[in-house]
Scaffold this active site. Sequence first.
Site, mmCIF file in Angstrom:
data_model
loop_
_atom_site.group_PDB
_atom_site.id
_atom_site.type_symbol
_atom_site.label_atom_id
_atom_site.label_comp_id
_atom_site.label_asym_id
_atom_site.label_seq_id
_atom_site.Cartn_x
_atom_site.Cartn_y
_atom_site.Cartn_z
ATOM 1 N N THR A 86 1.028 0.854 8.040
ATOM 2 C CA THR A 86 1.537 -0.416 8.537
ATOM 3 C C THR A 86 0.398 -1.212 9.176
ATOM 4 O O THR A 86 -0.712 -0.715 9.348
ATOM 5 C CB THR A 86 2.620 -0.193 9.597
ATOM 6 O OG1 THR A 86 2.006 0.301 10.812
ATOM 7 C CG2 THR A 86 3.663 0.810 9.135
ATOM 8 N N ASP B 281 -9.060 -9.379 12.013
ATOM 9 C CA ASP B 281 -9.158 -8.168 11.203
ATOM 10 C C ASP B 281 -10.598 -7.659 11.172
ATOM 11 O O ASP B 281 -10.854 -6.458 11.307
ATOM 12 C CB ASP B 281 -8.657 -8.469 9.786
ATOM 13 C CG ASP B 281 -8.546 -7.207 8.951
ATOM 14 O OD1 ASP B 281 -7.826 -6.289 9.367
ATOM 15 O OD2 ASP B 281 -9.191 -7.144 7.888
ATOM 16 N N GLY C 292 -7.637 -4.354 -1.300
ATOM 17 C CA GLY C 292 -6.827 -4.066 -2.469
ATOM 18 C C GLY C 292 -5.963 -2.854 -2.255
ATOM 19 O O GLY C 292 -6.336 -1.915 -1.550
ATOM 20 N N ILE D 152 0.836 -1.209 0.000
ATOM 21 C CA ILE D 152 0.000 0.000 0.000
ATOM 22 C C ILE D 152 0.865 1.251 0.000
ATOM 23 O O ILE D 152 0.614 2.204 -0.734
ATOM 24 C CB ILE D 152 -0.950 -0.012 1.205
ATOM 25 C CG1 ILE D 152 -1.887 -1.222 1.130
ATOM 26 C CG2 ILE D 152 -1.763 1.270 1.275
ATOM 27 C CD1 ILE D 152 -2.703 -1.454 2.381
ATOM 28 N N LYS E 49 -12.350 -4.175 12.786
ATOM 29 C CA LYS E 49 -13.256 -3.303 12.034
ATOM 30 C C LYS E 49 -14.590 -3.139 12.763
ATOM 31 O O LYS E 49 -15.161 -2.035 12.796
ATOM 32 C CB LYS E 49 -13.483 -3.877 10.641
ATOM 33 C CG LYS E 49 -12.240 -3.861 9.753
ATOM 34 C CD LYS E 49 -12.502 -4.551 8.423
ATOM 35 C CE LYS E 49 -11.257 -4.553 7.553
ATOM 36 N NZ LYS E 49 -11.469 -5.280 6.274
ATOM 37 N N ALA F 25 -11.762 0.011 3.190
ATOM 38 C CA ALA F 25 -10.824 0.661 2.275
ATOM 39 C C ALA F 25 -11.353 2.047 1.887
ATOM 40 O O ALA F 25 -11.459 2.927 2.728
ATOM 41 C CB ALA F 25 -10.562 -0.214 1.060
#
Length: 803
Positions: free
Chosen positions: A541, A664, A783, A463, A668, A597
């Site tokens: 990171t 993960d 992505g 990224i 969120k 994202a």
Amino acid sequence: MSEQARHVHKFGGSSLADASCFRRVTQIIERYSVAGDLIVVSAAGKTTNRLLELLDLASNADPAAVDVLESLLSYQLELVSQLLNEELAAKLTAALQQDQIQITHYLEQQLDRWTCNEILSFGERWSARLLSALLQQQHLLADWIDSRDFLRAPDGAQPQVDFACSQPLLQQLLAAYPADARLVITGFIAREPGGHTITLGRNGSDYSATELAALSDAAATTIWSDVAGIYSADPRKVRSAKLLTKLSHAEASELSRIGASVLHARSLEPLSRSKQRLMLRCSYTPDDGMTQIVRQRCEGPGARIVSALDNVYLIDIDFDGQETVLNQLLCYLDEQQLKPLTWQQRRDCDTIRLAYTAELYPQALQSIEQWAAPRQCPVQGQGGFCLLALVGRGVSEHAEHSSQFYRLLARQPISFIQHGPAHLSLIAVLPQITLDPLVKELHQALFDAPRQIGVVVFGKGNIGSLWLSLFARERSELEQRFHQRLILAGLFGRTGGMLNMQGLDPVSILDHFTPHPLIWQELLDQLRHHPFDELVVVDMTASETVSRYYPQLARHGIHVITANKYAGSAELSFYQQTCQLFHEYGGHWLYNATVGAGLPVQSSIQMLRDSGDKIREISGIFSGTLSWLFQQYDGRKPFSQLLHEAWQQGLTEPDPREDLSGQDVQRKLLILAREAGFALEQQQIELQSLIPESLAELPLDEFWQRSSELDAPMLQQLEQASHSHQFIRYLARFNEQGQAQIGLIALDAEHPFVHLRPCDNVFAITSDWYQSNPLVIQGPGAGREVTAGAIQSDLVQLCQRLV
């Protein structure tokens, strides 16, 4: 008192000038206050000036005093009739008639200072009584309090509230009212120990508001007036003046000390001994921004404010080289609350020159003459001067700022120029001239140069490398759009990093990356002393270590943009502390890239909450990785093979077990729940991991070697769902009852979460306004491109906020 922290709101006379103003203030209270808040009011419009006119006429036995009193009462009666229903209007009309009798009685007596103060107190009492009645009419639980019932202060030119005496009186008084009542309290007035009414002097209502917040342990004070806050210059004279969104306590104090009228230094004093924040907002346009006074000192360059003051007086004291006498004089003036605007010790003779406003000059001259007489120090005062100042942290040290200031004044007949304390100001005293052209010229010179924003990046992997290319491509357009200069000042990866405040090339930095070891305390010290107008850390990171330094970055006034989920999903106490520190120090923490994202999930939640909606439930597929996997997984390819393909395409975390474990998604879910206003902790979430215990603790290379162990249990769940013509999806959900679950679930083919495009996230938000038909946000949730784009979007938002 409600569970929410109490706030104090203060409304000045200009905010209460007529009936429409009172209605607007009522709307502000309904929108921006909560039950239990305290409302401080000044006298409406020009009432205090009219009362002073009344006292002046009455003291001279002028019959026109009767007309002024009639005019005052007519004004109040007109407000009552325009604002209140018949029942409430009748009560307040009767009270005003009694007030007229009382004031007339006072005017028939000898008008000593105590009687005059008593008459002056009516202005605030009328405002408080009327506003509380108007709130009651709007079905809010409200009442009003005369501040003289608890505020105690010794008499003096600028009385200082006796905190130890006043606090227990206030607590006793508050206990007598319902905890959820909004209490309207008079500003400006108090009682001295003998029981007489005293006034708190210039800006006394502002001072009584911040003092009230200290006495009641309030979290914040908002001073509502006819301006949105503190500007880089007087906006009435400099059309290009910029609203300052944050100002340190020291800068605000210095600005007030040299005579700026927007905020009095006494109003700031209670901040240093209380937890309260101070905001300045406009009651006419409450959504047009504000200035927050930050109690703690931020590092880096401060504000730049051009201030001007007409009608300045100078007092010269000849002390004949007696150094101790000079120190004694300055201490004496501090004790008398008669600090000068600025002062200079003239080197050509043993004279100290003090500058004062027209308001304080007579008292200062009298006090200094009394002090100097037994010491045989001649004193001389004279008028006919003005003052031009540049205020902001470090302005006298900043070569560009100070040189512009001196260059502008080079052709002016200057009396003297003095540096303010702690390099907070440059002050020039001049013979009286028209200052407006100088103010405009200095402001233009300071603000024509683009603001410099330093950018320090953590993360140069998938990224990070893509974002550097995006930043290089978009930087020029951003700089032109916001009149800023964006400088890549640092880049750090796992092996260390490079820091160069002169700037690094985002195009070639990865090809010439020669990292130095990262020692956090040394780096923080370097960042703390950055040379930019603003500094932002961009964290791309997945490092918990980096996120743990967010509070220290906040304390240094450094903004943070992040795709790192750890801080937002850490233990609740750390998350709340981090949010509070960014708020306290005037920084911004933007983390829209942490969930979905580039999808506008957090911003949509915040928009709903800001508009008065309440979030009831959020559910959906929060992982682009797991969305891709289960859209693709039909049993024809082993699950482990699909997982490796996703990893190679950069669709997973560096260690894909972060995705498969559900951690993960869990992060969120925590971020969204907290954004929606719920104090959720990680252990409250029921989490189903897709990782067998046998694979959970292996080194990454060994995990990949044994990843086929995932295939059999995953195939079993797929076949079970297929027998019922269902599809397996990895869902997350929480609701207002505190229930939160994450795991695999079988869904019918008609379910809206089933037919998504690969990598799509979907978020269904149920709220008061979106109950039967939830608000659905869907799109790519993983992505490199969309995540880098989300970081860039947050940078654009930050640039916009810093304009």
